[in-house]
Design a protein around this motif. Structure first.
Motif, PDB file in Angstrom:
ATOM      1  N   SER A  65       6.624   2.507 -14.906  1.00 23.35           N
ATOM      2  CA  SER A  65       6.111   2.663 -13.547  1.00 23.35           C
ATOM      3  C   SER A  65       4.626   2.335 -13.485  1.00 23.35           C
ATOM      4  CB  SER A  65       6.331   4.085 -13.039  1.00 23.35           C
ATOM      5  OG  SER A  65       7.705   4.325 -12.866  1.00 23.35           O
ATOM      6  N   GLU A  66       3.921   2.669 -14.537  1.00 27.48           N
ATOM      7  CA  GLU A  66       2.497   2.353 -14.590  1.00 27.48           C
ATOM      8  C   GLU A  66       2.276   0.840 -14.590  1.00 27.48           C
ATOM      9  OE1 GLU A  66      -1.421   3.358 -17.351  1.00 27.48           O
ATOM     10  OE2 GLU A  66       0.514   4.238 -17.846  1.00 27.48           O
ATOM     11  N   ARG A  67       3.115   0.140 -15.319  1.00 30.92           N
ATOM     12  CA  ARG A  67       3.026  -1.319 -15.368  1.00 30.92           C
ATOM     13  C   ARG A  67       3.358  -1.932 -14.008  1.00 30.92           C
ATOM     14  NH1 ARG A  67       5.920  -5.944 -16.520  1.00 30.92           N
ATOM     15  NH2 ARG A  67       4.848  -7.416 -17.880  1.00 30.92           N
ATOM     16  N   SER A  68       4.380  -1.397 -13.339  1.00 29.82           N
ATOM     17  CA  SER A  68       4.725  -1.916 -12.011  1.00 29.82           C
ATOM     18  C   SER A  68       3.625  -1.597 -10.993  1.00 29.82           C
ATOM     19  CB  SER A  68       6.064  -1.371 -11.546  1.00 29.82           C
ATOM     20  OG  SER A  68       5.993   0.011 -11.319  1.00 29.82           O
ATOM     21  N   LEU A  69       2.943  -0.480 -11.162  1.00 25.29           N
ATOM     22  CA  LEU A  69       1.829  -0.137 -10.285  1.00 25.29           C
ATOM     23  C   LEU A  69       0.705  -1.158 -10.433  1.00 25.29           C
ATOM     24  CD1 LEU A  69       0.372   1.856  -8.363  1.00 25.29           C
ATOM     25  CD2 LEU A  69      -0.452   3.025 -10.401  1.00 25.29           C
ATOM     26  N   THR A 101       0.829  -1.202   0.000  1.00 21.98           N
ATOM     27  CA  THR A 101       0.000   0.000   0.000  1.00 21.98           C
ATOM     28  C   THR A 101       0.864   1.253   0.000  1.00 21.98           C
ATOM     29  OG1 THR A 101      -1.752  -1.190   1.166  1.00 21.98           O
ATOM     30  CG2 THR A 101      -1.846   1.207   1.223  1.00 21.98           C
ATOM     31  N   LYS A 102       1.926   1.235   0.792  1.00 21.18           N
ATOM     32  CA  LYS A 102       2.854   2.373   0.842  1.00 21.18           C
ATOM     33  C   LYS A 102       3.535   2.563  -0.521  1.00 21.18           C
ATOM     34  CE  LYS A 102       5.511   5.098   3.542  1.00 21.18           C
ATOM     35  NZ  LYS A 102       5.078   6.191   4.355  1.00 21.18           N
ATOM     36  N   ARG A 103       3.974   1.457  -1.132  1.00 26.04           N
ATOM     37  CA  ARG A 103       4.624   1.537  -2.440  1.00 26.04           C
ATOM     38  C   ARG A 103       3.649   2.003  -3.515  1.00 26.04           C
ATOM     39  NH1 ARG A 103       7.480  -3.963  -3.676  1.00 26.04           N
ATOM     40  NH2 ARG A 103       8.072  -2.829  -5.547  1.00 26.04           N
ATOM     41  N   ILE A 104       2.405   1.543  -3.458  1.00 34.42           N
ATOM     42  CA  ILE A 104       1.388   1.957  -4.426  1.00 34.42           C
ATOM     43  C   ILE A 104       1.138   3.456  -4.318  1.00 34.42           C
ATOM     44  CG2 ILE A 104      -1.085   1.788  -4.933  1.00 34.42           C
ATOM     45  CD1 ILE A 104      -0.798  -1.252  -4.337  1.00 34.42           C
ATOM     46  N   ALA A 105       1.053   3.967  -3.103  1.00 35.77           N
ATOM     47  CA  ALA A 105       0.848   5.406  -2.906  1.00 35.77           C
ATOM     48  C   ALA A 105       2.027   6.197  -3.466  1.00 35.77           C
ATOM     49  CB  ALA A 105       0.653   5.709  -1.428  1.00 35.77           C
ATOM     50  N   HIS A 106       3.243   5.685  -3.260  1.00 38.17           N
ATOM     51  CA  HIS A 106       4.438   6.371  -3.764  1.00 38.17           C
ATOM     52  C   HIS A 106       4.454   6.397  -5.297  1.00 38.17           C
ATOM     53  CE1 HIS A 106       8.566   7.775  -3.951  1.00 38.17           C
ATOM     54  NE2 HIS A 106       8.825   6.775  -4.784  1.00 38.17           N
ATOM     55  N   ILE A 107       4.174   5.282  -5.918  1.00 39.14           N
ATOM     56  CA  ILE A 107       4.191   5.214  -7.385  1.00 39.14           C
ATOM     57  C   ILE A 107       3.047   6.034  -7.970  1.00 39.14           C
ATOM     58  CG2 ILE A 107       3.960   3.674  -9.380  1.00 39.14           C
ATOM     59  CD1 ILE A 107       5.438   1.554  -7.753  1.00 39.14           C
ATOM     60  N   LEU A 138       1.725  -4.343  -8.695  1.00 38.45           N
ATOM     61  CA  LEU A 138       1.643  -4.221  -7.235  1.00 38.45           C
ATOM     62  C   LEU A 138       0.201  -4.297  -6.741  1.00 38.45           C
ATOM     63  CD1 LEU A 138       4.209  -1.479  -6.196  1.00 38.45           C
ATOM     64  CD2 LEU A 138       4.155  -3.838  -5.475  1.00 38.45           C
ATOM     65  N   VAL A 139      -0.690  -3.659  -7.475  1.00 41.03           N
ATOM     66  CA  VAL A 139      -2.099  -3.700  -7.088  1.00 41.03           C
ATOM     67  C   VAL A 139      -2.615  -5.138  -7.170  1.00 41.03           C
ATOM     68  CG1 VAL A 139      -4.421  -2.955  -7.738  1.00 41.03           C
ATOM     69  CG2 VAL A 139      -2.569  -1.304  -7.682  1.00 41.03           C
ATOM     70  N   GLY A 140      -2.190  -5.864  -8.188  1.00 40.25           N
ATOM     71  CA  GLY A 140      -2.583  -7.263  -8.322  1.00 40.25           C
ATOM     72  C   GLY A 140      -2.044  -8.127  -7.197  1.00 40.25           C
ATOM     73  N   LYS A 141      -0.786  -7.905  -6.817  1.00 41.08           N
ATOM     74  CA  LYS A 141      -0.201  -8.661  -5.704  1.00 41.08           C
ATOM     75  C   LYS A 141      -0.939  -8.378  -4.406  1.00 41.08           C
ATOM     76  CE  LYS A 141       4.616  -8.999  -7.206  1.00 41.08           C
ATOM     77  NZ  LYS A 141       5.993  -8.612  -6.851  1.00 41.08           N
ATOM     78  N   ARG A 142      -1.232  -7.100  -4.175  1.00 43.11           N
ATOM     79  CA  ARG A 142      -1.944  -6.737  -2.950  1.00 43.11           C
ATOM     80  C   ARG A 142      -3.344  -7.338  -2.937  1.00 43.11           C
ATOM     81  NH1 ARG A 142      -3.339  -0.566  -1.614  1.00 43.11           N
ATOM     82  NH2 ARG A 142      -4.793  -0.956  -3.291  1.00 43.11           N
ATOM     83  N   ARG A 143      -4.001  -7.343  -4.094  1.00 37.03           N
ATOM     84  CA  ARG A 143      -5.342  -7.928  -4.197  1.00 37.03           C
ATOM     85  C   ARG A 143      -5.313  -9.422  -3.872  1.00 37.03           C
ATOM     86  NH1 ARG A 143      -9.460  -6.001  -3.062  1.00 37.03           N
ATOM     87  NH2 ARG A 143      -9.703  -7.883  -1.929  1.00 37.03           N
ATOM     88  N   LYS A 144      -4.288 -10.118  -4.377  1.00 31.78           N
ATOM     89  CA  LYS A 144      -4.156 -11.555  -4.096  1.00 31.78           C
ATOM     90  C   LYS A 144      -3.943 -11.804  -2.608  1.00 31.78           C
ATOM     91  CE  LYS A 144      -2.401 -12.936  -8.590  1.00 31.78           C
ATOM     92  NZ  LYS A 144      -1.242 -13.411  -9.357  1.00 31.78           N
TER      93      LYS A 144
END
Length: 89
Positions: A52-56, A33-39, A59-65
């Protein structure tokens, strides 16, 4: 790096079992969540940064899982972490 070792330890201490507990689901969700907010903040000023958009999105997918896993495993812990982090779902 945008997140120092001390900041990570504080994050894991607050949401995990302790500051060395980097493997807990809640700690990982908080870190993502912290990394998503930063990106997201970075992308507001650099809208053409597609890497960066692709990495975002990843990250959202990983957090969702992780959130889905936690919801299946323990719904009370899931509700607590969603409330603390202010996530929508």
């Amino acid at each position: 790096m945008y997140l120092t070792k001390e900041e990570k330890e504080q994050l894991f201490e607050k949401y995990g079992q302790g500051k060395q507990d980097t493997g807990s689901t809640e700690g990982q969700i908080a870190l993502f969540t912290k990394r998503i907010a930063h990106i997201s903040g970075h992308l507001k000023g650099n809208h053409k940064d597609f890497n960066s958009e692709r990495s975002l999105v990843a990250l959202v997918g990983k957090r969702r899982k992780l959130l889905d896993y936690l919801m299946k495993k323990d719904i009370i812990r899931y509700r607590e972490i969603v409330k603390e982090l202010g996530l929508r779902k």
